[in-house]
Design an enzyme around this catalytic site. Structure first.
Site, PDB file in Angstrom:
ATOM      1  N   HIS A   1       0.813  -1.212   0.000  1.00  0.00           N
ATOM      2  CA  HIS A   1       0.000   0.000   0.000  1.00  0.00           C
ATOM      3  C   HIS A   1       0.852   1.271   0.000  1.00  0.00           C
ATOM      4  O   HIS A   1       0.352   2.356  -0.345  1.00  0.00           O
ATOM      5  CB  HIS A   1      -0.911  -0.013   1.234  1.00  0.00           C
ATOM      6  CG  HIS A   1      -2.131   0.841   1.110  1.00  0.00           C
ATOM      7  ND1 HIS A   1      -2.213   1.924   0.263  1.00  0.00           N
ATOM      8  CD2 HIS A   1      -3.340   0.783   1.739  1.00  0.00           C
ATOM      9  CE1 HIS A   1      -3.408   2.490   0.371  1.00  0.00           C
ATOM     10  NE2 HIS A   1      -4.106   1.813   1.258  1.00  0.00           N
TER      11      HIS A   1
ATOM     12  N   LYS B   1     -26.578   0.384  -7.421  1.00  0.00           N
ATOM     13  CA  LYS B   1     -26.516   1.838  -7.616  1.00  0.00           C
ATOM     14  C   LYS B   1     -27.782   2.392  -8.276  1.00  0.00           C
ATOM     15  O   LYS B   1     -28.262   3.469  -7.906  1.00  0.00           O
ATOM     16  CB  LYS B   1     -25.290   2.175  -8.463  1.00  0.00           C
ATOM     17  CG  LYS B   1     -25.105   3.652  -8.763  1.00  0.00           C
ATOM     18  CD  LYS B   1     -23.836   3.913  -9.548  1.00  0.00           C
ATOM     19  CE  LYS B   1     -23.902   3.306 -10.935  1.00  0.00           C
ATOM     20  NZ  LYS B   1     -22.723   3.662 -11.763  1.00  0.00           N
TER      21      LYS B   1
ATOM     22  N   LYS C   1     -29.860   5.469  -6.656  1.00  0.00           N
ATOM     23  CA  LYS C   1     -29.896   6.778  -7.312  1.00  0.00           C
ATOM     24  C   LYS C   1     -31.323   7.154  -7.711  1.00  0.00           C
ATOM     25  O   LYS C   1     -31.654   8.346  -7.795  1.00  0.00           O
ATOM     26  CB  LYS C   1     -28.976   6.778  -8.526  1.00  0.00           C
ATOM     27  CG  LYS C   1     -27.499   6.645  -8.164  1.00  0.00           C
ATOM     28  CD  LYS C   1     -26.590   6.912  -9.340  1.00  0.00           C
ATOM     29  CE  LYS C   1     -26.536   8.381  -9.670  1.00  0.00           C
ATOM     30  NZ  LYS C   1     -25.523   8.697 -10.688  1.00  0.00           N
TER      31      LYS C   1
ATOM     32  N   LEU D   1     -30.460   9.416  -3.809  1.00  0.00           N
ATOM     33  CA  LEU D   1     -29.513   9.279  -2.707  1.00  0.00           C
ATOM     34  C   LEU D   1     -28.148   8.907  -3.251  1.00  0.00           C
ATOM     35  O   LEU D   1     -28.034   8.232  -4.281  1.00  0.00           O
ATOM     36  CB  LEU D   1     -29.995   8.199  -1.729  1.00  0.00           C
ATOM     37  CG  LEU D   1     -31.339   8.467  -1.047  1.00  0.00           C
ATOM     38  CD1 LEU D   1     -31.788   7.242  -0.263  1.00  0.00           C
ATOM     39  CD2 LEU D   1     -31.253   9.687  -0.130  1.00  0.00           C
TER      40      LEU D   1
ATOM     41  N   PRO E   1     -25.012   6.744  -3.612  1.00  0.00           N
ATOM     42  CA  PRO E   1     -24.769   5.319  -3.329  1.00  0.00           C
ATOM     43  C   PRO E   1     -23.722   5.067  -2.251  1.00  0.00           C
ATOM     44  O   PRO E   1     -23.897   4.180  -1.406  1.00  0.00           O
ATOM     45  CB  PRO E   1     -24.327   4.762  -4.691  1.00  0.00           C
ATOM     46  CG  PRO E   1     -24.943   5.690  -5.692  1.00  0.00           C
ATOM     47  CD  PRO E   1     -24.902   7.044  -5.053  1.00  0.00           C
TER      48      PRO E   1
ATOM     49  N   THR F   1      -4.890  10.805   0.038  1.00  0.00           N
ATOM     50  CA  THR F   1      -6.168  10.642   0.734  1.00  0.00           C
ATOM     51  C   THR F   1      -6.270  11.575   1.934  1.00  0.00           C
ATOM     52  O   THR F   1      -5.265  12.070   2.448  1.00  0.00           O
ATOM     53  CB  THR F   1      -6.353   9.198   1.244  1.00  0.00           C
ATOM     54  OG1 THR F   1      -5.319   8.901   2.201  1.00  0.00           O
ATOM     55  CG2 THR F   1      -6.304   8.196   0.097  1.00  0.00           C
TER      56      THR F   1
END
Length: 570
Positions: free
Chosen positions: A285, A364, A368, A372, A374, A410
């Site tokens: 990672h 999804k 949707k 809303l 997902p 991130t």
């Protein structure tokens, strides 16, 4: 999560922090922003390179390839043939990067930073006694020569060959010839020394074992550098997970916890080829985030789908050298180190519970349709599942992508909001009306969406706090009480999140990770139009957690939420 006394004390510490040491630290971090590479280096060191526990299982991410959902279901006798085709498509992706033909990613109209993609190939982490380093050998054509060899690992042995001949990438028939040679060399022969298992060790112990390995024979250093600089590692695995499109658990477990003698735990990309014709991956990672491998994996998946998993080109095999075996010089101490590494690895992996299932009731499209988001839908379903199972909220980390910034990676988004907690509480109240549940859900949705947008736009606070913490540490300043307050770690600070989660995306590719803490869960998921596939991990030795139960509670939550959205017409 917190009682009133804890909360009051935590607020006091924040005020005290901001009015004393916090001011000088803020000034210093403003200066550091002007010398950004230092901040980038601090993050990499603190998040990955200075960690001393074994990173193969605790840091790496792994997961199943989705090919079994269409053209490559589990099948005996096709491992090498399929591996040659998968390798060829992966090499095409490398060529896209090398020739700078991969289109930059965008979020709406915003172009995203692509620097992490340089780390997918020809990259490896190297252990150090106190801190590891990342070595990247990749170069674009305009930058100069780039390594083009691949390392194949089989039954504890190493082989290498060049994936390019006379300026052209080897075709699947040519790759198949090399893979067949490797397999024939290993069949009916004793397993190799399994030196790769050392990469699963505690980092300082691995660093010292590596130094000793180099010391007994300089040729060992050459072999290590060959592995480090290789495009990627291909692991020919004898395991037969026999997963299905509904139950990816066996493949996911093998990808995360499989044979350590045929995975180089420090490598940026181990492509795992199982004996039943299915595939997985295991990746360090530190060099990049999962979306890099997701993009590559989705590219290969779509290429295979378009060609029905078959090679339709030339069957001609050009004359070229066969793969070279890389044989380490080892002695009794190295063998003892390998045995110790394998023992601790298997003891730890046997304690890891992993489940990976497809939820097929909706995806999804249905979410949707209710207007809303997902991802928010899944995160709140997870909060409700945890609340139902444990009777309380759990501190939660969700990955927020910050690639709209230079070299961005991130930020932490914290889904365990007060609004989410209130909604969970309301959902489990027998007397609560549908309208009360609907209002609480809308508040939780809005708060989550707001925090995610802020985190993605550089307005989160966890990375900022990390910077202040590291500055205080580096400058020898008194450590603010905020960072030692139990409230800070209970909220997830310092890498103590009970729920470690990430949306892998809206493609066909999924991954998995181990939990951050012993009493926590790792939770990755992908969202398709008609299905949601999620992996969940927990430590068996924790009496508090159970990954299987959490997933089943998630299923219940998903159904309840869609029913609420439908009946209340959100």
């Amino acid at each position: 999560m917190l009682d009133p006394e804890q909360l009051q004390k935590g607020i006091f510490e924040c005020f005290k922090y901001s009015s004393h040491n916090g001011v000088s630290l803020q000034c210093f971090i403003s200066y550091c922003v002007c010398v950004f590479p230092q901040l980038e280096e601090w993050w990499l060191d603190a998040a990955y390179l200075e960690l001393r526990y074994p990173s193969h299982l605790n840091v790496n991410f792994g997961g199943p390839a989705p090919y079994l959902e269409h053209c490559w279901p589990p099948t005996e006798g096709v491992q090498l043939q399929r591996t040659s085709i998968s390798m060829w498509h992966t090499l095409q992706y490398w060529d896209l990067l090398r020739t700078e033909r991969l289109d930059p990613h965008k979020a709406g109209n915003v172009v995203l930073d692509m620097d992490q993609f340089r780390m997918l190939f020809c990259t490896c982490k190297v252990p150090g006694v106190t801190k590891d380093t990342i070595i990247n050998y990749f170069k674009t054509e305009s930058e100069g020569p780039c390594p083009s060899h691949v390392v194949v690992m089989c039954r504890g042995r190493f082989f290498s060959f060049d994936a390019v001949c006379d300026g052209h990438i080897l075709t699947p028939p040519e790759l198949l010839r090399h893979l067949t040679h490797v397999k024939q060399c290993c069949e009916g022969e004793p397993a190799g020394d399994g030196v790769a298992a050392l990469t699963s060790e505690e980092r300082t112990r691995w660093a010292k074992a590596r130094e000793y390995l180099i010391g007994i024979d300089p040729a060992n250093k050459t072999i290590l550098e060959t592995i480090q600089s290789s495009l990627f590692v291909v692991s020919l695995d004898d395991a037969k997970p026999y997963a299905t499109a509904e139950d990816y658990t066996p493949m996911t477990r093998e990808a995360l916890t499989g044979d350590p003698t045929i995975r180089w735990g420090d490598k940026s990309y181990n492509s795992i080829s199982f004996a039943d014709g299915t595939f997985g991956s295991n990746c360090d990672h530190a060099p990049y985030d999962a979306m890099v491998l997701v993009t590559q994996g989705y590219y290969v998946d779509q290429q295979l789908k378009a060609s029905d998993g078959k090679w339709k080109g030339s069957e001609t095999v050009r004359p070229m050298p066969l793969p070279e075996e890389l044989v380490f010089t080892v002695d009794d101490r190295v063998r003892s180190d390998v045995a110790h590494a394998k023992q601790q690895y298997f003891e730890t992996t046997q304690d890891l519970q992993v489940v990976c299932y497809a939820f097929t009731s909706f995806g999804k499209a249905a979410i949707k349709q209710k207007k809303l988001h997902p991802d928010t839908f899944i995160q709140l379903a997870l909060q409700l599942a945890y609340y139902r199972q444990h009777g309380r909220s759990g501190s939660c980390y969700e990955t927020a992508m910050t690639r709209r910034f230079y070299h961005g990676r991130t930020e932490t988004m914290r889904p365990c909001t007060l609004e989410a907690q209130n909604w969970c509480h309301t959902m489990l109240l027998p007397a609560a009306s549908a309208e009360a549940k609907r209002k609480a859900l809308l508040l939780a949705f809005n708060k989550h969406n707001k925090l995610m947008a802020e985190a993605q736009n550089g307005k989160g606070f966890d990375r900022h706090l990390l910077g202040l913490y590291l500055i205080a540490k580096e400058e020898g300043l008194p450590m603010p009480d905020l960072f030692t307050d139990p409230l800070y770690s209970k909220s997830g600070g310092g890498g103590n999140f009970v729920l470690s989660t990430s949306l892998v995306g809206y493609t066909t590719v999924l991954g998995a990770v181990a939990p951050m803490v012993h009493y926590g869960y790792g939770f990755f998921y992908r969202i398709g139009d008609e299905r949601i596939v999620a992996s969940c991990s927990a430590w068996k030795s924790s009496p508090e957690t159970d990954a299987e139960t959490l997933f089943q509670n998630l299923v219940t939550s998903l159904h309840e939420m869609l029913h609420l959205a439908t009946t209340a017409q959100l």
